[in-house]
Scaffold this active site. Structure first.
Site, mmCIF file in Angstrom:
data_model
loop_
_atom_site.group_PDB
_atom_site.id
_atom_site.type_symbol
_atom_site.label_atom_id
_atom_site.label_comp_id
_atom_site.label_asym_id
_atom_site.label_seq_id
_atom_site.Cartn_x
_atom_site.Cartn_y
_atom_site.Cartn_z
ATOM 1 N N HIS A 58 20.567 -6.823 -8.349
ATOM 2 C CA HIS A 58 20.904 -5.430 -8.685
ATOM 3 C C HIS A 58 20.493 -5.164 -10.118
ATOM 4 C CE1 HIS A 58 23.266 -1.751 -9.123
ATOM 5 N NE2 HIS A 58 23.309 -1.730 -7.813
ATOM 6 N N ASP A 110 24.723 -4.088 0.060
ATOM 7 C CA ASP A 110 23.973 -3.995 1.315
ATOM 8 C C ASP A 110 23.856 -5.312 2.063
ATOM 9 O OD1 ASP A 110 23.441 -1.312 1.344
ATOM 10 O OD2 ASP A 110 21.739 -1.505 -0.013
HETATM 11 N N1 ACO Z 1 15.005 -11.968 -4.368
HETATM 12 C C1 ACO Z 1 14.278 -12.780 -5.176
HETATM 13 N N2 ACO Z 1 14.074 -12.555 -6.487
HETATM 14 C C2 ACO Z 1 14.622 -11.462 -7.022
HETATM 15 C C3 ACO Z 1 15.394 -10.584 -6.267
HETATM 16 C C4 ACO Z 1 15.582 -10.852 -4.889
HETATM 17 N N3 ACO Z 1 16.296 -10.046 -4.112
HETATM 18 N N4 ACO Z 1 15.821 -9.568 -7.049
HETATM 19 C C5 ACO Z 1 15.342 -9.810 -8.279
HETATM 20 N N5 ACO Z 1 14.621 -10.967 -8.268
HETATM 21 C C6 ACO Z 1 13.975 -11.609 -9.422
HETATM 22 C C7 ACO Z 1 12.696 -10.856 -9.836
HETATM 23 O O1 ACO Z 1 11.570 -11.343 -9.146
HETATM 24 C C8 ACO Z 1 12.664 -11.135 -11.327
HETATM 25 O O2 ACO Z 1 12.217 -12.455 -11.487
HETATM 26 P P1 ACO Z 1 11.334 -12.845 -12.824
HETATM 27 O O3 ACO Z 1 12.260 -12.630 -13.978
HETATM 28 O O4 ACO Z 1 10.931 -14.256 -12.601
HETATM 29 O O5 ACO Z 1 10.160 -11.875 -12.829
HETATM 30 C C9 ACO Z 1 14.135 -11.123 -11.736
HETATM 31 O O6 ACO Z 1 14.856 -11.492 -10.531
HETATM 32 C C10 ACO Z 1 14.619 -9.763 -12.201
HETATM 33 O O7 ACO Z 1 14.378 -8.832 -11.170
HETATM 34 P P2 ACO Z 1 13.799 -7.365 -11.388
HETATM 35 O O8 ACO Z 1 12.859 -7.031 -10.268
HETATM 36 O O9 ACO Z 1 13.304 -7.191 -12.770
HETATM 37 O O10 ACO Z 1 15.127 -6.533 -11.204
HETATM 38 P P3 ACO Z 1 15.226 -4.981 -11.039
HETATM 39 O O11 ACO Z 1 16.441 -4.598 -11.777
HETATM 40 O O12 ACO Z 1 13.950 -4.292 -11.392
HETATM 41 O O13 ACO Z 1 15.417 -4.792 -9.465
HETATM 42 C C11 ACO Z 1 16.431 -4.733 -7.349
HETATM 43 C C12 ACO Z 1 16.666 -4.693 -8.856
HETATM 44 C C13 ACO Z 1 15.390 -3.675 -6.952
HETATM 45 C C14 ACO Z 1 17.738 -4.371 -6.662
HETATM 46 C C15 ACO Z 1 15.952 -6.141 -6.962
HETATM 47 O O14 ACO Z 1 16.970 -7.075 -7.263
HETATM 48 C C16 ACO Z 1 15.569 -6.232 -5.484
HETATM 49 O O15 ACO Z 1 14.434 -5.939 -5.125
HETATM 50 N N6 ACO Z 1 16.541 -6.631 -4.599
HETATM 51 C C17 ACO Z 1 16.293 -6.662 -3.189
HETATM 52 C C18 ACO Z 1 16.415 -5.252 -2.613
HETATM 53 C C19 ACO Z 1 17.853 -4.798 -2.581
HETATM 54 O O16 ACO Z 1 18.738 -5.511 -2.140
HETATM 55 N N7 ACO Z 1 18.057 -3.545 -2.999
HETATM 56 C C20 ACO Z 1 19.385 -2.918 -2.957
HETATM 57 C C21 ACO Z 1 19.865 -2.677 -4.326
HETATM 58 S S1 ACO Z 1 21.529 -2.093 -4.281
HETATM 59 C C22 ACO Z 1 21.409 -0.513 -3.821
HETATM 60 O O17 ACO Z 1 20.472 0.180 -3.968
HETATM 61 C C23 ACO Z 1 22.590 -0.024 -3.128
#
Ligand code: ACO
Length: 432
Positions: A310, A367
């Site tokens: 998140h 979720d």
């Molecule tokens: N699985 C694997 N790796 C992940 C995940 C994941 N679900 N989420 C984040 N990471 C990693 C990224 O690859 C990144 O790694 P790095 O530092 O080596 O590059 C690090 O964690 C930071 O992640 P960001 O993408 O910079 O985080 P951001 O804040 O931009 O994205 C998000 C947040 C979109 C929710 C992301 O965690 C994601 O894609 N999760 C899966 C989709 C999801 O569950 N979305 C629902 C969100 S809650 C909602 O909307 C109600």
């Protein structure tokens, strides 16, 4: 409820010093006010993904991602989920205070009298192909309310705005349920205003004209809690979309329609649908959790663990804790043989003991388990995000209303740092 500190942030550009005011929120969180920066310095701020930008001050919701805290108008979400009804929570979010008994009854009546759709709208549903995604239909039909409910389309008229709010809250469950009925070829079931908001929605989803529908009270209660948990979350992508669009002074229905579109994406509300799909794929692929966790960690693989991570929470999402508890109860009672809950728990355990997820503070979000509950209730995967929209509606409305009531409201209009070509000479087609 913010104050300006004596303190300012000093910014030095080309040796010249500028003082930027520091604003302090109720919980002590601090913001550097850069709203005059361009006028003062000719510079803009660059902030990829708005990760560090507060486009507004708001009194609606407080999220402390480090400590896993979520409060609506000062009340802990855990307490609201335990003690409130969804319409009560909606009132709180939109108007700022918990309603008295009379206020709540009046609010519910104002919603109840608007649950029907214009009959002509049924032709809009009929025009969509059978496999159309419910989120596409939902956004289109909500947008169309601006045509049918023209007398509540002026967002700067307080009487019309209130009417639009009641209509939006009233018609959203009807539209959402009609999306489902259309997709399975069943007749639309009209709202029954003697039912509660959640009962009415389940009735419109699952009743058929030929039989009496008996809805398990556990499902009504679970839906009530899930809608409350999804009702508000500050400046998330869809809420920001509602505000951005609404700031142009377009009507509420068009603004909400934009929010629905933003929510549909798999990185936002679409994650609940994507999460169940992921669990089904893992189950069908021999339950090889290690393989999927490795894929999620691989920077060259676009796969991510859906329902994990998140932007704000760097701790367990407090909503996920409640959703998981409900899941436990419903699985035990109604779906002891559902393999996905066990699989989800195993996946959570594997991920949370892996340094990749621990170091990045990636935990299950709201979720991760919600789709399992919807499955038990008989709601198909492609409706999950529409249910999220139904829950998030009061939050969208609350921010839309707060924005319009704020003194000095302006259209949202970010800037950009141009990195394209400098002026160049036009080349005629024949010479290209
Ligand atoms: N699985 C694997 N790796 C992940 C995940 C994941 N679900 N989420 C984040 N990471 C990693 C990224 O690859 C990144 O790694 P790095 O530092 O080596 O590059 C690090 O964690 C930071 O992640 P960001 O993408 O910079 O985080 P951001 O804040 O931009 O994205 C998000 C947040 C979109 C929710 C992301 O965690 C994601 O894609 N999760 C899966 C989709 C999801 O569950 N979305 C629902 C969100 S809650 C909602 O909307 C109600």
């Amino acid at each position: 409820m913010s104050s300006t500190n004596e303190e300012t942030a000093k910014l030095i550009i080309d040796g010249k010093e500028y003082a930027l005011p520091i604003r302090i929120g109720t919980e002590g969180n601090r913001a550097i006010d850069v709203s005059k920066l361009y006028a003062m310095t000719g510079h803009i701020t660059l902030d990829d993904g708005f990760a560090n930008t507060g486009p507004t001050m708001s009194m609606i919701c407080y999220v402390d991602g480090e400590n896993g805290v979520l409060r609506y108008r000062g009340y802990r979400v855990e307490e609201l989920a335990e003690r409130c009804d969804f319409t009560e929570t909606a009132y709180l979010l939109i108007y700022g205070e918990l309603p008295t008994g009379d206020q709540l009854e009046e609010f519910r009546t104002n919603i109840r009298v608007h649950t029907l759709l214009h009959e002509g709208m049924k032709r809009i549903f009929a025009g969509f192909p059978p496999q159309a995604h419910p989120m596409a239909i939902l956004s289109a039909v909500v947008g169309a309310l601006a045509i049918y409910d023209k007398d509540s389309a002026d967002p700067v008229d307080p009487v019309q705005s209130e009417l639009a709010i009641y209509r939006m809250l009233a018609k959203m469950p009807t539209i959402t349920a009609f999306c489902y009925k259309q997709s399975i070829g069943q007749p639309f079931i009209y709202p029954q205003n003697k039912l509660t908001y959640c009962q009415n929605f389940l009735h419109m989803m699952f009743a058929v004209p030929s039989e009496q529908y008996r809805m398990p009270v556990d499902f009504v209660n679970a839906l009530n809690v899930l809608l409350i948990l999804h009702a508000e979350h500050g400046q998330n992508c869809s809420t920001s979309a509602v505000q951005m669009v609404g700031s142009s002074n377009v009507n509420l229905f068009s603004s909400i329609s934009a929010g629905i579109c933003a929510l549909w994406g798999a990185l936002h509300g679409g994650a609940n649908e994507a999460c169940i799909k992921m669990l089904e794929d893992i189950a069908a692929d021999g339950r090889d959790l290690g393989k999927y966790v490795d894929r999620a960690k691989d920077p060259d693989d676009p796969f991510r663990l859906m329902g994990f991570g998140h932007r704000v929470y760097k701790n367990y999402d407090p909503r996920a804790t409640i959703v998981k508890e409900i899941c436990h109860r419903l699985v035990d009672k109604y779906a002891a043989d559902d393999p996905l809950f066990e699989l989800a728990q195993e996946l959570e355990e594997v991920a949370l003991s892996d340094p990749y997820f621990v170091e990045r503070k990636l935990y299950p979000n709201v979720d991760f388990y919600s789709g399992i509950i919807y499955r038990i209730m008989g709601i198909p995967n492609n409706m999950f995000t529409a249910l999220f929209a139904l829950g998030r509606l009061p939050g969208w409305v609350a921010h839309w209303r707060e924005m319009h009531l704020a003194p000095g409201k302006r259209i949202h209009r970010p800037r950009q740092l141009y990195t394209g070509h400098s002026e160049r000479e036009f080349v005629p087609l024949i010479k290209r």
